[in-house]
Design a protein around this motif. Structure first.
Motif, mmCIF file in Angstrom:
data_model
loop_
_atom_site.group_PDB
_atom_site.id
_atom_site.type_symbol
_atom_site.label_atom_id
_atom_site.label_comp_id
_atom_site.label_asym_id
_atom_site.label_seq_id
_atom_site.Cartn_x
_atom_site.Cartn_y
_atom_site.Cartn_z
ATOM 1 N N ALA A 1 -24.746 27.231 -43.651
ATOM 2 C CA ALA A 1 -25.951 27.920 -44.122
ATOM 3 C C ALA A 1 -27.148 26.999 -43.896
ATOM 4 O O ALA A 1 -26.999 25.778 -43.865
ATOM 5 C CB ALA A 1 -25.840 28.274 -45.600
ATOM 6 N N MET A 2 -28.319 27.582 -43.722
ATOM 7 C CA MET A 2 -29.572 26.840 -43.645
ATOM 8 C C MET A 2 -30.346 27.183 -44.909
ATOM 9 O O MET A 2 -30.703 28.346 -45.137
ATOM 10 C CB MET A 2 -30.367 27.236 -42.405
ATOM 11 C CG MET A 2 -31.656 26.461 -42.219
ATOM 12 S SD MET A 2 -31.431 24.706 -41.848
ATOM 13 C CE MET A 2 -30.811 24.791 -40.179
ATOM 14 N N ILE A 3 -30.586 26.177 -45.737
ATOM 15 C CA ILE A 3 -31.176 26.381 -47.048
ATOM 16 C C ILE A 3 -32.395 25.478 -47.204
ATOM 17 O O ILE A 3 -32.367 24.322 -46.801
ATOM 18 C CB ILE A 3 -30.161 26.033 -48.167
ATOM 19 C CG1 ILE A 3 -28.864 26.809 -47.985
ATOM 20 C CG2 ILE A 3 -30.764 26.251 -49.546
ATOM 21 C CD1 ILE A 3 -28.998 28.303 -48.057
ATOM 22 N N SER A 4 -33.452 25.988 -47.800
ATOM 23 C CA SER A 4 -34.637 25.184 -48.082
ATOM 24 C C SER A 4 -34.709 24.880 -49.567
ATOM 25 O O SER A 4 -34.326 25.703 -50.401
ATOM 26 C CB SER A 4 -35.902 25.917 -47.662
ATOM 27 O OG SER A 4 -35.927 26.090 -46.276
ATOM 28 N N CYS A 5 -35.240 23.700 -49.874
ATOM 29 C CA CYS A 5 -35.441 23.360 -51.281
ATOM 30 C C CYS A 5 -36.567 24.220 -51.837
ATOM 31 O O CYS A 5 -37.293 24.880 -51.093
ATOM 32 C CB CYS A 5 -35.724 21.874 -51.456
ATOM 33 S SG CYS A 5 -37.361 21.355 -50.907
ATOM 34 N N ASN A 6 -36.755 24.181 -53.130
ATOM 35 C CA ASN A 6 -37.701 25.095 -53.772
ATOM 36 C C ASN A 6 -39.095 24.504 -53.967
ATOM 37 O O ASN A 6 -39.875 25.031 -54.738
ATOM 38 C CB ASN A 6 -37.136 25.608 -55.098
ATOM 39 C CG ASN A 6 -36.807 24.477 -56.046
ATOM 40 O OD1 ASN A 6 -37.172 23.338 -55.812
ATOM 41 N ND2 ASN A 6 -36.106 24.789 -57.116
ATOM 42 N N ASP A 7 -39.427 23.430 -53.251
ATOM 43 C CA ASP A 7 -40.782 22.877 -53.310
ATOM 44 C C ASP A 7 -41.688 23.749 -52.449
ATOM 45 O O ASP A 7 -41.592 23.753 -51.224
ATOM 46 C CB ASP A 7 -40.773 21.436 -52.789
ATOM 47 C CG ASP A 7 -42.133 20.758 -52.875
ATOM 48 O OD1 ASP A 7 -43.165 21.465 -52.884
ATOM 49 O OD2 ASP A 7 -42.170 19.517 -52.902
ATOM 50 N N GLY A 8 -42.547 24.504 -53.052
ATOM 51 C CA GLY A 8 -43.405 25.424 -52.322
ATOM 52 C C GLY A 8 -44.510 24.753 -51.530
ATOM 53 O O GLY A 8 -45.159 25.390 -50.709
ATOM 54 N N PHE A 9 -44.748 23.467 -51.760
ATOM 55 C CA PHE A 9 -45.797 22.739 -51.056
ATOM 56 C C PHE A 9 -45.283 21.961 -49.852
ATOM 57 O O PHE A 9 -45.991 21.787 -48.871
ATOM 58 C CB PHE A 9 -46.501 21.760 -51.996
ATOM 59 C CG PHE A 9 -47.161 22.440 -53.163
ATOM 60 C CD1 PHE A 9 -48.219 23.318 -52.989
ATOM 61 C CD2 PHE A 9 -46.719 22.201 -54.450
ATOM 62 C CE1 PHE A 9 -48.829 23.939 -54.065
ATOM 63 C CE2 PHE A 9 -47.321 22.813 -55.536
ATOM 64 C CZ PHE A 9 -48.381 23.683 -55.346
ATOM 65 N N ARG A 10 -44.048 21.435 -49.940
ATOM 66 C CA ARG A 10 -43.478 20.612 -48.873
ATOM 67 C C ARG A 10 -41.965 20.802 -48.793
ATOM 68 O O ARG A 10 -41.189 19.870 -48.956
ATOM 69 C CB ARG A 10 -43.851 19.142 -49.074
ATOM 70 C CG ARG A 10 -43.360 18.559 -50.368
ATOM 71 C CD ARG A 10 -43.947 17.224 -50.721
ATOM 72 N NE ARG A 10 -45.327 17.271 -51.125
ATOM 73 C CZ ARG A 10 -45.778 17.768 -52.274
ATOM 74 N NH1 ARG A 10 -44.950 18.271 -53.154
ATOM 75 N NH2 ARG A 10 -47.042 17.779 -52.565
#
Length: 101
Positions: free
Chosen positions: A81-90
């Motif tokens: 899976a490709m997952i992004s962290c939940n930091d909306g700025f970076r």
């Protein structure tokens, strides 16, 4: 249970959102592109950012149990899976994949 490798792939930065909404902070994230961790038993690896872990934890736990094929064929490798962290700025994008060793 499967081991799951977590690789930091890419960070995106939104300076316009930071300027408009974020309070100035001195230290944000210690993750750098290419860093890797291995989850054993679906557990958070030592040194993994707790916030990033919460974003990917359900996927890592499922992969560790041998489940995969998220969203009916989303990934070329069904055990990833490709997952992004939940930091909306970076936010950082992480590739999580079952490894055999």
């Amino acid at each position: 249970m499967n081991k799951v490798r977590i690789t930091a792939i890419r960070q995106t930065v939104y300076p316009d959102l930071m300027e408009k909404y974020e309070n100035p902070i001195e230290h944000t994230c210690d993750v750098t592109t290419g860093m890797q961790w291995v989850s054993v038993g679906g557990q958070r690896p030592e040194g993994m950012c707790p916030s990033a872990w919460e974003s990917m934890r359900p996927f890592v736990e499922s992969l560790a149990k041998g489940e995969g094929n998220f969203f009916d064929g989303w990934m070329q490798n069904p055990m990833s899976a490709m997952i992004s962290c939940n930091d909306g700025f970076r936010p950082f994008s992480f590739y999580v994949e079952v490894i055999n060793d």
